[in-house]
Design a protein around this motif. Structure first.
Motif, short mmCIF file in Angstrom:
data_model
loop_
_atom_site.label_atom_id
_atom_site.label_comp_id
_atom_site.label_asym_id
_atom_site.label_seq_id
_atom_site.Cartn_x
_atom_site.Cartn_y
_atom_site.Cartn_z
N SER A 5 53.28 25.51 46.47
CA SER A 5 52.94 26.19 45.22
C SER A 5 51.56 26.83 45.33
O SER A 5 51.34 27.96 44.87
N LEU A 6 50.63 26.12 45.96
CA LEU A 6 49.29 26.66 46.18
C LEU A 6 49.35 27.93 47.00
O LEU A 6 48.74 28.96 46.65
N ASP A 7 50.08 27.90 48.11
CA ASP A 7 50.23 29.09 48.95
C ASP A 7 50.78 30.27 48.14
O ASP A 7 50.28 31.40 48.23
N SER A 8 51.81 30.00 47.36
CA SER A 8 52.46 31.05 46.59
C SER A 8 51.52 31.63 45.54
O SER A 8 51.47 32.86 45.35
N ARG A 9 50.76 30.78 44.88
CA ARG A 9 49.89 31.27 43.82
C ARG A 9 48.68 32.04 44.36
O ARG A 9 48.27 33.03 43.78
N VAL A 10 48.16 31.59 45.50
CA VAL A 10 47.08 32.34 46.12
C VAL A 10 47.57 33.72 46.53
O VAL A 10 46.89 34.73 46.32
N GLU A 11 48.76 33.77 47.10
CA GLU A 11 49.32 35.06 47.50
C GLU A 11 49.53 35.96 46.29
O GLU A 11 49.26 37.18 46.35
N GLY A 12 49.98 35.39 45.17
CA GLY A 12 50.19 36.18 43.96
C GLY A 12 48.90 36.76 43.41
O GLY A 12 48.83 37.94 43.04
N VAL A 13 47.85 35.93 43.36
CA VAL A 13 46.55 36.41 42.87
C VAL A 13 46.00 37.48 43.81
O VAL A 13 45.47 38.52 43.37
N TYR A 14 46.13 37.23 45.11
CA TYR A 14 45.60 38.19 46.08
C TYR A 14 46.30 39.55 45.95
O TYR A 14 45.64 40.60 45.94
N LYS A 15 47.61 39.54 45.82
CA LYS A 15 48.34 40.80 45.68
C LYS A 15 47.94 41.54 44.40
O LYS A 15 47.82 42.77 44.39
N ALA A 16 47.72 40.78 43.34
CA ALA A 16 47.32 41.40 42.08
C ALA A 16 45.96 42.07 42.21
O ALA A 16 45.75 43.20 41.73
N LEU A 17 45.01 41.40 42.87
CA LEU A 17 43.67 41.98 43.03
C LEU A 17 43.70 43.15 44.01
O LEU A 17 43.03 44.16 43.80
N LYS A 18 44.52 43.02 45.03
CA LYS A 18 44.62 44.09 46.02
C LYS A 18 45.21 45.36 45.40
O LYS A 18 44.87 46.49 45.80
N ALA A 19 46.07 45.17 44.40
CA ALA A 19 46.71 46.31 43.75
C ALA A 19 45.87 46.90 42.63
O ALA A 19 46.24 47.94 42.08
N ASP A 20 44.76 46.27 42.28
CA ASP A 20 43.94 46.76 41.19
C ASP A 20 43.34 48.12 41.54
O ASP A 20 42.78 48.32 42.62
N GLU A 21 43.43 49.05 40.61
CA GLU A 21 42.99 50.42 40.88
C GLU A 21 41.49 50.54 41.07
O GLU A 21 41.01 51.45 41.74
N GLN A 22 40.72 49.63 40.49
CA GLN A 22 39.26 49.76 40.54
C GLN A 22 38.62 49.03 41.71
O GLN A 22 37.63 49.51 42.27
N ILE A 23 39.13 47.86 42.09
CA ILE A 23 38.49 47.13 43.19
C ILE A 23 39.42 46.87 44.37
O ILE A 23 38.99 46.35 45.40
N GLY A 24 40.69 47.26 44.26
CA GLY A 24 41.65 46.97 45.33
C GLY A 24 41.22 47.50 46.68
O GLY A 24 41.45 46.86 47.71
N HIS A 25 40.56 48.67 46.69
CA HIS A 25 40.15 49.27 47.96
C HIS A 25 39.04 48.49 48.66
O HIS A 25 38.80 48.67 49.87
N LEU A 26 38.34 47.61 47.91
CA LEU A 26 37.26 46.82 48.49
C LEU A 26 37.76 45.52 49.12
O LEU A 26 37.03 44.87 49.87
N ILE A 27 38.99 45.14 48.83
CA ILE A 27 39.52 43.85 49.27
C ILE A 27 40.17 44.00 50.63
O ILE A 27 41.08 44.82 50.82
N VAL A 28 39.71 43.21 51.59
CA VAL A 28 40.17 43.37 52.97
C VAL A 28 40.87 42.12 53.51
O VAL A 28 41.41 42.15 54.63
N GLY A 29 40.90 41.03 52.75
CA GLY A 29 41.58 39.83 53.25
C GLY A 29 41.29 38.62 52.39
O GLY A 29 40.60 38.69 51.37
N LYS A 30 41.84 37.50 52.80
CA LYS A 30 41.62 36.23 52.10
C LYS A 30 41.59 35.11 53.13
O LYS A 30 42.25 35.19 54.18
N THR A 31 40.83 34.06 52.82
CA THR A 31 40.66 32.95 53.74
C THR A 31 40.61 31.65 52.97
O THR A 31 39.82 31.53 52.03
#
Length: 331
Positions: free
Chosen positions: A24-50
């Motif tokens: 569940s943790l893996d899935s939720r982190v992936e969901g949040v990451y995809k949402a931020l990556k798709a954001d029109e204002q800051i998505g271009h600044l996001i390059v990964g997650k660790t």
């Protein structure tokens, strides 16, 4: 007695965070990451997650009762020159991106000193830590309260942890989980942050010990005994709160994570636990040893189910274990 199989049961059934929650943790982190990556204002600044903290170090444990568990992850971001004089902008903008999202905007979310937190009802919360490699070569996270950078080396810490765990034959992580269980579930040395506990226990693992005694870290109870006794000796030699450097070599310390009073309480409790663990380990009578171990870790310290038991209806514990009525409180 060692009672290694009892420790395996304690870890598997009581201490370790279950696979369903980890998935569940893996899935939720992936969901949040995809949402931020798709954001029109800051998505271009996001390059990964660790993964970060206990999740990355594999020392995460079950929360107490119905409490939520927490996990951190680094949100790797490109440097924005326009925010150079306003580091807190990274946290503010990640928060704003979540706030305008159709799903996360309706969930509890907040800004902390070093992260943005998203809370899942009656389950868990995620701490999202903006992480930037600056043009001047520094690897940093943000201190929002001070509006400043903090140097960090999360991969260096994780690599240090892996090397220490390998030296301890895979038992360091298990011992850290057991000690976190004492802190969280048994109310011992409350106030000591996990990063401090992990660092102090990990620093006790040395190659010299294995050269002098190849079996020094041979199994979980033996490693527990030695690490806690070695830590106790180190702490008893230092009545005043010592400086705790980040073992990754980032140049920072963890000194701000506790006060002298917290350190003194931790020092006293580890001294008590070292004696308790040694007594349980050295006890030759099995029934008495089980009783002593349960006095430390509680009723989750029990015999494995017999091979004839089904997973749904495990056999009752042997009489030696079932007759013990200790509460297991450690502090």
């Amino acid at each position: 007695m060692k009672l290694t199989d009892y420790f395996n049961v304690l870890l598997k059934d009581t201490v370790n965070l279950g696979q369903v929650k980890l998935d569940s943790l893996d899935s939720r982190v992936e969901g949040v990451y995809k949402a931020l990556k798709a954001d029109e204002q800051i998505g271009h600044l996001i390059v990964g997650k660790t993964p970060q903290g206990s999740w990355a170090h594999k020392t995460i444990i079950n929360p107490v009762g119905s409490n939520e568990f927490d996990a951190d992850f680094m949100l790797d971001m490109s440097e924005n020159a326009d925010w150079a004089d306003d580091p807190k902008k990274y946290i503010e903008e990640v928060y704003a991106a979540l706030h305008r999202h159709s799903t996360y905007g309706n969930m509890p979310h907040s800004r902390k000193c070093r992260c943005v937190r998203v809370v899942y009802a009656n389950s868990m919360h995620l701490d999202i830590v903006p992480h930037i490699n600056l043009a001047d070569g520094r690897e940093v996270i943000v201190n929002r309260d001070d509006n400043d950078w903090e140097q960090t080396d999360p991969q260096g810490f994780t690599d240090w942890m892996k090397s220490k765990d390998a030296l301890a034959k895979g038992n360091l992580r298990k011992v850290i989980r057991l000690m976190k269980y004492l802190r969280d579930h048994k109310n011992s040395f409350t106030g000591t942050r996990s990063i401090l506990l992990t660092t102090l226990l990990g620093e006790q693992v040395t190659e010299l010990r294995t050269l002098l005694d190849p079996g020094y870290y041979s199994d979980v109870p033996t490693t527990l005994l030695h690490l806690v006794k070695d830590l106790d000796a180190w702490l008893q030699a230092r009545p005043t709160k010592p400086s705790i450097p980040d073992p990754s070599g980032s140049g920072v310390t963890f000194d701000h994570r506790w006060e002298q009073s917290t350190y003194s309480y931790f020092r006293d409790r580890i001294h008590v636990h070292a004696a308790e663990i040694e007594e349980a380990y050295e006890e030759e009578n099995k029934e008495r040893s089980i009783e002593l171990w349960q006095g430390i870790f509680g009723d989750g310290f029990k015999a494995p189910a017999t091979s004839s038991s089904s997973a749904k209806f495990p056999a009752a514990a042997p009489a030696a274990a079932s007759t013990v009525g200790r509460s297991g409180r450690a502090g």
